[in-house]
Design a protein around this motif. Structure first.
Motif: not given
Length: 181
Positions: A120-121, A143-144, A153-155, A159-162
């Motif tokens: 899970t990412e 959106y992310f 590269d979401y690390k 942004v932590a939440a949508v």
């Protein structure tokens, strides 16, 4: 925002968490929507604290996807049981039933986190009475990406939440709180 120009180069593994407490009138609709996203590989965890028929409805729903002679994969813990079945290639439906409501909705979601796949990412939480569109996961990830300077590269993202809009009309006749909202 129009996100048609945003192309995802990879589809990270998503764990969808849906808490249930006595939602017999909306549970099948919720599951059907959750297992039919336009997305390749993800899991759905039904975090169920129900004391009504909701639990049986979920188990019967899972059993529809078993091959003849096959049984649900089951794991038992202290105060909970987790059953799971692959409903289509790449999509796993997990049912986490707790025998106590410790922590209520937050407690159920905490246990769902523990039951999430190590792959899970991203985690997406939906209310039981919400029916997401088939492209909801893809849109959230777009959106992310946009907020991460078009990087996947979401690390490195800030942004932590949508948060999506909650449309509370589907079970308004069943719940006075929803009617008020």
């Amino acid at each position: 925002a129009n996100l048609d120009h945003v192309i995802l180069q990879r589809l990270p593994f998503v764990s969808i968490h849906i808490p249930f407490y006595n939602e017999k009138n909306v549970v099948e609709r919720s599951i059907t929507a959750a297992i039919n996203f336009d997305y390749k590989e993800y899991e759905v965890i039904l975090a169920d604290d129900s004391t009504d028929e909701t639990t049986d409805i979920i188990r019967n729903y899972q059993k529809k996807y078993l091959f003849k002679g096959e049984t649900l994969k089951e794991t038992k813990g202290d105060g909970w049981t987790l059953t799971e079945v692959e409903v289509k290639p790449g999509v796993v439906l997990k049912h986490l039933h707790r025998t106590t409501r410790s922590g209520f909705k937050g407690g159920a979601l905490r246990e769902a986190l523990r039951a999430s796949s190590p792959k899970t990412e991203f985690i997406s939480v939906f209310d039981a009475d919400f029916v997401p569109y088939p492209d909801t996961l893809t849109l959230f990830l777009k959106y992310f990406k946009v907020q991460n300077s078009m990087s996947e590269d979401y690390k490195t993202s800030n942004v932590a939440a949508v948060q999506g809009y909650q449309w509370h009309v589907l079970n308004k006749s069943e719940n006075w709180i929803t009617r008020g909202v």
